[in-house]
Motif scaffolding. Structure first.
Motif, PDB file in Angstrom:
ATOM      1  N   VAL A  40      -4.920  11.278   7.341  1.00  0.00           N
ATOM      2  CA  VAL A  40      -3.666  11.993   7.581  1.00  0.00           C
ATOM      3  C   VAL A  40      -3.299  11.855   9.055  1.00  0.00           C
ATOM      4  CG1 VAL A  40      -2.548  14.255   7.545  1.00  0.00           C
ATOM      5  CG2 VAL A  40      -4.142  13.621   5.725  1.00  0.00           C
ATOM      6  N   TRP A  41      -2.100  11.343   9.287  1.00  0.00           N
ATOM      7  CA  TRP A  41      -1.545  11.243  10.631  1.00  0.00           C
ATOM      8  C   TRP A  41      -0.248  12.037  10.635  1.00  0.00           C
ATOM      9  CZ3 TRP A  41      -1.602   5.382  12.331  1.00  0.00           C
ATOM     10  CH2 TRP A  41      -2.920   4.937  12.416  1.00  0.00           C
ATOM     11  N   ALA A  42      -0.135  13.034  11.473  1.00  0.00           N
ATOM     12  CA  ALA A  42       1.083  13.847  11.587  1.00  0.00           C
ATOM     13  C   ALA A  42       1.505  14.388  10.218  1.00  0.00           C
ATOM     14  CB  ALA A  42       2.213  13.045  12.239  1.00  0.00           C
ATOM     15  N   PHE A  43       0.518  14.828   9.444  1.00  0.00           N
ATOM     16  CA  PHE A  43       0.731  15.411   8.118  1.00  0.00           C
ATOM     17  C   PHE A  43       1.323  14.440   7.107  1.00  0.00           C
ATOM     18  CE2 PHE A  43       1.319  18.964  11.207  1.00  0.00           C
ATOM     19  CZ  PHE A  43       0.084  19.567  10.987  1.00  0.00           C
ATOM     20  N   ARG A  44       1.095  13.152   7.306  1.00  0.00           N
ATOM     21  CA  ARG A  44       1.616  12.118   6.398  1.00  0.00           C
ATOM     22  C   ARG A  44       0.569  11.014   6.225  1.00  0.00           C
ATOM     23  NH1 ARG A  44       5.222  15.515   6.589  1.00  0.00           N
ATOM     24  NH2 ARG A  44       7.447  15.149   6.599  1.00  0.00           N
ATOM     25  N   ALA A  45       0.797  10.167   5.209  1.00  0.00           N
ATOM     26  CA  ALA A  45      -0.031   8.974   5.025  1.00  0.00           C
ATOM     27  C   ALA A  45       0.248   7.999   6.160  1.00  0.00           C
ATOM     28  CB  ALA A  45       0.288   8.313   3.682  1.00  0.00           C
ATOM     29  N   THR A  46      -0.720   7.154   6.456  1.00  0.00           N
ATOM     30  CA  THR A  46      -0.542   6.172   7.524  1.00  0.00           C
ATOM     31  C   THR A  46       0.488   5.118   7.115  1.00  0.00           C
ATOM     32  OG1 THR A  46      -2.283   4.718   6.700  1.00  0.00           O
ATOM     33  CG2 THR A  46      -2.943   6.458   8.256  1.00  0.00           C
ATOM     34  N   PRO A  47       1.127   4.466   8.084  1.00  0.00           N
ATOM     35  CA  PRO A  47       2.072   3.400   7.765  1.00  0.00           C
ATOM     36  C   PRO A  47       1.439   2.276   6.935  1.00  0.00           C
ATOM     37  CG  PRO A  47       2.435   4.126  10.017  1.00  0.00           C
ATOM     38  CD  PRO A  47       1.176   4.805   9.533  1.00  0.00           C
ATOM     39  N   ALA A  48       0.158   1.990   7.152  1.00  0.00           N
ATOM     40  CA  ALA A  48      -0.504   0.944   6.365  1.00  0.00           C
ATOM     41  C   ALA A  48      -0.592   1.334   4.892  1.00  0.00           C
ATOM     42  CB  ALA A  48      -1.894   0.665   6.923  1.00  0.00           C
ATOM     43  N   ILE A  49      -0.918   2.581   4.606  1.00  0.00           N
ATOM     44  CA  ILE A  49      -0.978   3.036   3.212  1.00  0.00           C
ATOM     45  C   ILE A  49       0.416   3.067   2.600  1.00  0.00           C
ATOM     46  CG2 ILE A  49      -1.524   4.992   1.703  1.00  0.00           C
ATOM     47  CD1 ILE A  49      -3.974   3.350   2.633  1.00  0.00           C
ATOM     48  N   ASN A  50       1.413   3.512   3.366  1.00  0.00           N
ATOM     49  CA  ASN A  50       2.792   3.464   2.873  1.00  0.00           C
ATOM     50  C   ASN A  50       3.174   2.031   2.506  1.00  0.00           C
ATOM     51  OD1 ASN A  50       3.137   6.223   3.269  1.00  0.00           O
ATOM     52  ND2 ASN A  50       3.969   5.957   5.321  1.00  0.00           N
ATOM     53  N   GLY A  51       2.782   1.077   3.362  1.00  0.00           N
ATOM     54  CA  GLY A  51       3.067  -0.331   3.082  1.00  0.00           C
ATOM     55  C   GLY A  51       2.347  -0.824   1.839  1.00  0.00           C
ATOM     56  N   ALA A  52       1.105  -0.385   1.645  1.00  0.00           N
ATOM     57  CA  ALA A  52       0.338  -0.790   0.460  1.00  0.00           C
ATOM     58  C   ALA A  52       0.972  -0.237  -0.813  1.00  0.00           C
ATOM     59  CB  ALA A  52      -1.111  -0.335   0.588  1.00  0.00           C
ATOM     60  N   VAL A  53       1.404   1.002  -0.780  1.00  0.00           N
ATOM     61  CA  VAL A  53       2.056   1.593  -1.953  1.00  0.00           C
ATOM     62  C   VAL A  53       3.354   0.850  -2.249  1.00  0.00           C
ATOM     63  CG1 VAL A  53       3.224   3.673  -2.833  1.00  0.00           C
ATOM     64  CG2 VAL A  53       0.976   3.859  -1.735  1.00  0.00           C
ATOM     65  N   GLU A  54       4.101   0.558  -1.214  1.00  0.00           N
ATOM     66  CA  GLU A  54       5.350  -0.197  -1.403  1.00  0.00           C
ATOM     67  C   GLU A  54       5.076  -1.579  -1.993  1.00  0.00           C
ATOM     68  OE1 GLU A  54       8.102  -1.989   1.845  1.00  0.00           O
ATOM     69  OE2 GLU A  54       8.818   0.052   1.443  1.00  0.00           O
ATOM     70  N   ALA A  55       3.949  -2.187  -1.663  1.00  0.00           N
ATOM     71  CA  ALA A  55       3.619  -3.536  -2.111  1.00  0.00           C
ATOM     72  C   ALA A  55       3.072  -3.595  -3.535  1.00  0.00           C
ATOM     73  CB  ALA A  55       2.594  -4.158  -1.147  1.00  0.00           C
ATOM     74  N   LEU A  56       2.766  -2.442  -4.141  1.00  0.00           N
ATOM     75  CA  LEU A  56       2.189  -2.448  -5.483  1.00  0.00           C
ATOM     76  C   LEU A  56       3.147  -3.030  -6.511  1.00  0.00           C
ATOM     77  CD1 LEU A  56       0.481   1.073  -5.701  1.00  0.00           C
ATOM     78  CD2 LEU A  56      -0.644  -1.155  -5.423  1.00  0.00           C
ATOM     79  N   THR A  57       2.629  -3.915  -7.344  1.00  0.00           N
ATOM     80  CA  THR A  57       3.376  -4.439  -8.489  1.00  0.00           C
ATOM     81  C   THR A  57       2.478  -4.322  -9.713  1.00  0.00           C
ATOM     82  OG1 THR A  57       2.594  -6.728  -8.194  1.00  0.00           O
ATOM     83  CG2 THR A  57       4.641  -6.105  -7.053  1.00  0.00           C
ATOM     84  N   GLY A  58       3.089  -4.353 -10.886  1.00  0.00           N
ATOM     85  CA  GLY A  58       2.322  -4.258 -12.120  1.00  0.00           C
ATOM     86  C   GLY A  58       1.696  -2.898 -12.321  1.00  0.00           C
ATOM     87  N   CYS A  59       2.278  -1.874 -11.710  1.00  0.00           N
ATOM     88  CA  CYS A  59       1.670  -0.543 -11.751  1.00  0.00           C
ATOM     89  C   CYS A  59       2.353   0.398 -12.728  1.00  0.00           C
ATOM     90  CB  CYS A  59       1.607   0.065 -10.358  1.00  0.00           C
ATOM     91  SG  CYS A  59       3.195   0.185  -9.524  1.00  0.00           S
ATOM     92  N   GLY A  60       3.447  -0.017 -13.342  1.00  0.00           N
ATOM     93  CA  GLY A  60       4.152   0.841 -14.289  1.00  0.00           C
ATOM     94  C   GLY A  60       3.247   1.267 -15.432  1.00  0.00           C
ATOM     95  N   GLY A  61       3.213   2.564 -15.707  1.00  0.00           N
ATOM     96  CA  GLY A  61       2.389   3.093 -16.782  1.00  0.00           C
ATOM     97  C   GLY A  61       0.930   3.324 -16.408  1.00  0.00           C
ATOM     98  N   LYS A  62       0.559   2.994 -15.191  1.00  0.00           N
ATOM     99  CA  LYS A  62      -0.830   3.183 -14.732  1.00  0.00           C
ATOM    100  C   LYS A  62      -1.059   4.631 -14.305  1.00  0.00           C
ATOM    101  CE  LYS A  62      -2.004  -1.220 -14.851  1.00  0.00           C
ATOM    102  NZ  LYS A  62      -3.031  -1.745 -15.706  1.00  0.00           N
ATOM    103  N   THR A  63      -2.326   4.956 -14.132  1.00  0.00           N
ATOM    104  CA  THR A  63      -2.750   6.265 -13.662  1.00  0.00           C
ATOM    105  C   THR A  63      -3.373   6.109 -12.290  1.00  0.00           C
ATOM    106  OG1 THR A  63      -3.173   6.985 -15.925  1.00  0.00           O
ATOM    107  CG2 THR A  63      -4.250   8.230 -14.185  1.00  0.00           C
TER     108      THR A  63
END
Length: 126
Positions: A40-63
């Protein structure tokens, strides 16, 4: 300096910005579950994790199971990550925050492990 780099990273995290990551696309279509952890940086996820989440594909319907580590409070870190994943049609099976004392708490770490194991079996056909 490290301090100015960290300060700039915290500012970018606070704004919800994303870092460029490699690979630029992360295909998780062959995965059963997505587990995402972030400091946690400044009460948020790090920019790298935000970038990783944005980069996810094939994740529809996943848990997914989310966790964050912090020195004190995580505030909106996990809800914001959950919102970004929900926009990609990912169901959140659990959210866990570990402060500096919680990482030594066996019950809390066991709960995270149990959530991951439970989520792994949630997509299986009977």
């Amino acid at each position: 300096s490290k301090i100015s780099a960290y300060s700039m990273g915290c500012y970018r995290a606070m704004k919800g910005e994303c870092d460029s990551i490699e690979p630029a696309s992360i295909d998780v279509s062959a995965s059963d579950i997505i587990v995402i952890g972030t400091p946690v940086w400044a009460f948020r996820a790090t920019p790298a994790i935000n970038g990783a989440v944005e980069a996810l594909t094939g994740c529809g319907g996943k848990t997914a199971v989310l966790f964050a580590t912090c020195g004190g409070m995580a505030k909106d870190t996990l809800p914001l990550l959950a919102e970004a994943l929900a926009a990609k049609d990912v169901r959140i099976a659990g959210e866990y925050v570990f402060d500096k004392n919680d990482v030594q708490d066996r019950d809390k770490t066991d709960a995270l492990i149990a959530a991951v194991k439970s989520a792994e079996g949630s997509d299986e056909e009977p």
